[in-house]
Design a protein around this motif. Structure first.
Motif, mmCIF file in Angstrom:
data_model
loop_
_atom_site.group_PDB
_atom_site.id
_atom_site.type_symbol
_atom_site.label_atom_id
_atom_site.label_comp_id
_atom_site.label_asym_id
_atom_site.label_seq_id
_atom_site.Cartn_x
_atom_site.Cartn_y
_atom_site.Cartn_z
ATOM 1 N N SER A 162 -28.552 38.651 25.344
ATOM 2 C CA SER A 162 -28.842 38.690 26.281
ATOM 3 C C SER A 162 -30.062 40.002 27.069
ATOM 4 O O SER A 162 -29.983 40.090 25.397
ATOM 5 N N SER A 217 -25.505 28.251 30.476
ATOM 6 C CA SER A 217 -25.821 30.265 30.647
ATOM 7 C C SER A 217 -26.557 30.555 32.321
ATOM 8 O O SER A 217 -27.563 29.256 32.614
ATOM 9 N N LYS A 222 -24.573 35.998 35.474
ATOM 10 C CA LYS A 222 -24.042 36.902 34.041
ATOM 11 C C LYS A 222 -22.774 36.100 33.569
ATOM 12 O O LYS A 222 -22.501 36.865 33.534
ATOM 13 N N PHE A 253 -20.861 40.017 30.945
ATOM 14 C CA PHE A 253 -21.798 40.244 30.838
ATOM 15 C C PHE A 253 -22.528 41.879 31.507
ATOM 16 O O PHE A 253 -21.776 41.008 32.935
ATOM 17 N N GLN A 254 -22.744 42.558 31.360
ATOM 18 C CA GLN A 254 -23.860 43.903 32.576
ATOM 19 C C GLN A 254 -25.299 42.958 32.636
ATOM 20 O O GLN A 254 -25.957 43.019 33.058
ATOM 21 N N GLU A 255 -25.510 41.981 31.833
ATOM 22 C CA GLU A 255 -27.043 41.667 32.155
ATOM 23 C C GLU A 255 -26.924 39.836 31.698
ATOM 24 O O GLU A 255 -26.141 39.157 31.551
ATOM 25 N N VAL A 256 -28.415 38.675 32.180
ATOM 26 C CA VAL A 256 -28.099 38.295 32.447
ATOM 27 C C VAL A 256 -28.348 37.683 30.663
ATOM 28 O O VAL A 256 -28.714 37.708 29.759
#
Length: 420
Positions: A43, A369, A373, A23-26
């Motif tokens: 996300s 989660s 990330k 993942f690039q974001e949360v």
């Protein structure tokens, strides 16, 4: 004759089963797909992904759907239909629900109702078959927690003021039943157990309260086991265990199959109720006794107002929900036995700041989660955390209802796809 030593039962603990790190974001929301080695995630980059576990043991996305920028400031809820092979996701319906950003959405399969709340302080419900809005109710503050009881048609609404409101829903009518408040911070999570008829609420004040709705006596049990904001609550009714998580990564598994006690009301007094020394605002007694006023404290077990000298001891009181040591008066400390101090919860470190949590009862697995990330899927060393309850069924419809909360932030609800 030598005494027989009974072995102590081993405490169950979550065991990390899998991680998804691409993942690039949360990831702000995610769910485990029932009866499938898969996960659906949403996300902050507005991406909805469906992850399936391959033979290699790694998760790979079978669907990657990015929402258009026009949904960055959402006032609506969008429903998707996911194909049975999890390789295609199709928009099904858009619900024009709010004048402000949507905060919580809940799908009630038995009623075919879609419940939603927004920062416009409106609670609305739609018919998911026709898409028609059935009704709306104005709340005191914008809502951050929502649960529904099918049997009584009661909606439980937790808001930013720390208040929980119970609403009675009819087809197109909503009436206020009651409100109650026990948190000093905003409500961050709600969880309803329809079997025992109790409601759990978590808050930014680090506490959890169990409200006995079915008992009709106003009983409220506090659970103190977190050092940070409570981020999620799940309940396994067949094992009577509550699982909670907080933003510092703590996971707590509470044994609710014990007789718990209400914490006492704190008593008011102008002097210590043990030694009768005046408190610092009691000028008359200070003058008469020629003594300096003391600071007031309260014993967490009896609720009496006491001075620091008469409450120098600390103890856990698990049956009152105090899993950490708290202040108690000296007499109460003497009355607390080792059996009274036996913990009723187990504590675990997820090693990431939890943003969202999901429990899947068909497998007994847990998903978290984090702010790092990363998605983590947990199981217990003998297969599940709470014990699973497998039921047979077929996938007939898988609806994915998502909503952005603010720019680029989505929340997700996976409706129950099983028919029996």
């Amino acid at each position: 004759m030598a005494a027989e030593i009974q072995p102590q039962p081993q405490a169950r603990k979550p065991c990390l089963l899998s991680k998804i790190e691409a993942f690039q974001e949360v990831v702000t929301s995610a769910v485990i797909i029932p009866k499938e080695d898969g996960v659906i995630s949403v996300s902050e980059d507005r991406a909805i992904r469906v992850w399936l576990k391959r033979d290699s043991g790694q998760y790979w996305p079978s669907v990657h759907h990015t929402m258009p920028c026009k949904y960055s400031h959402p006032l609506c809820v969008i429903e998707f239909v996911l194909s049975e092979d999890y390789n295609k996701m199709t928009p099904a319906r858009t619900y024009q629900a709010h004048q402000g950003r949507v905060t919580v959405v809940l799908f009630v399969l038995e009623m075919e109702w879609l419940l939603s709340t927004g920062q416009d302080k409106n609670f609305t419900w739609h018919c998911s078959e026709s898409g028609q809005q059935l009704g709306t109710y104005r709340t005191a503050a914008w809502v951050s927690g929502l649960q529904f009881d099918v049997e009584t048609r009661h909606a439980f609404v937790g808001d930013q003021s720390g208040q929980v409101t119970i609403l009675k829903l009819e087809q197109d009518i909503c009436s206020l039943v009651t409100t109650f408040k026990g948190h000093t911070g905003n409500v961050t999570a709600l969880c309803w157990d329809p079997v025992q008829r109790v409601l759990f609420s978590g808050s930014s004040d680090h506490s959890i309260i169990m409200w006995d709705i079915g008992g009709r006596k106003g009983t409220a049990i506090e659970l103190q086991g977190h050092n940070d904001k409570v981020q999620g609550l799940c309940y396994a009714s067949h094992t009577r265990q509550l699982i909670s998580c907080s933003s510092d990564g703590g996971i707590v598994i509470w044994n609710m199959d014990v007789t718990r006690q209400e914490t006492p009301e704190w008593l008011d007094s102008d002097s210590c109720q043990k030694c009768e020394q005046p408190f610092f605002w009691n000028f008359k007694q200070m003058w008469d006794s020629k003594k300096i006023g003391l600071r007031q404290h309260h014993c967490r077990k009896c609720g009496q107002a006491v001075c620091g000298k008469c409450s120098s001891k600390r103890s856990t009181i698990p049956l009152m929900g105090f899993e950490f040591e708290v202040r108690v008066c000296d007499s109460c400390h003497e009355s607390i036995t080792d059996e009274d101090r036996a913990p009723t919860a187990t504590f675990h470190d997820s090693k990431h700041g939890i943003v969202y949590m999901h429990y899947e009862p068909t497998t007994g697995n847990l998903l978290t989660s984090g702010a790092d990330k990363v998605i983590k899927v947990w199981t217990e060393t003998n297969g599940c955390i709470f014990g699973s309850q497998i039921r047979e069924g077929t996938f007939t419809r898988l609806s994915l209802i998502h909503l952005p909360k603010r720019l680029g932030l989505f929340r997700l609800l996976l409706t129950n796809p099983l028919t029996f």
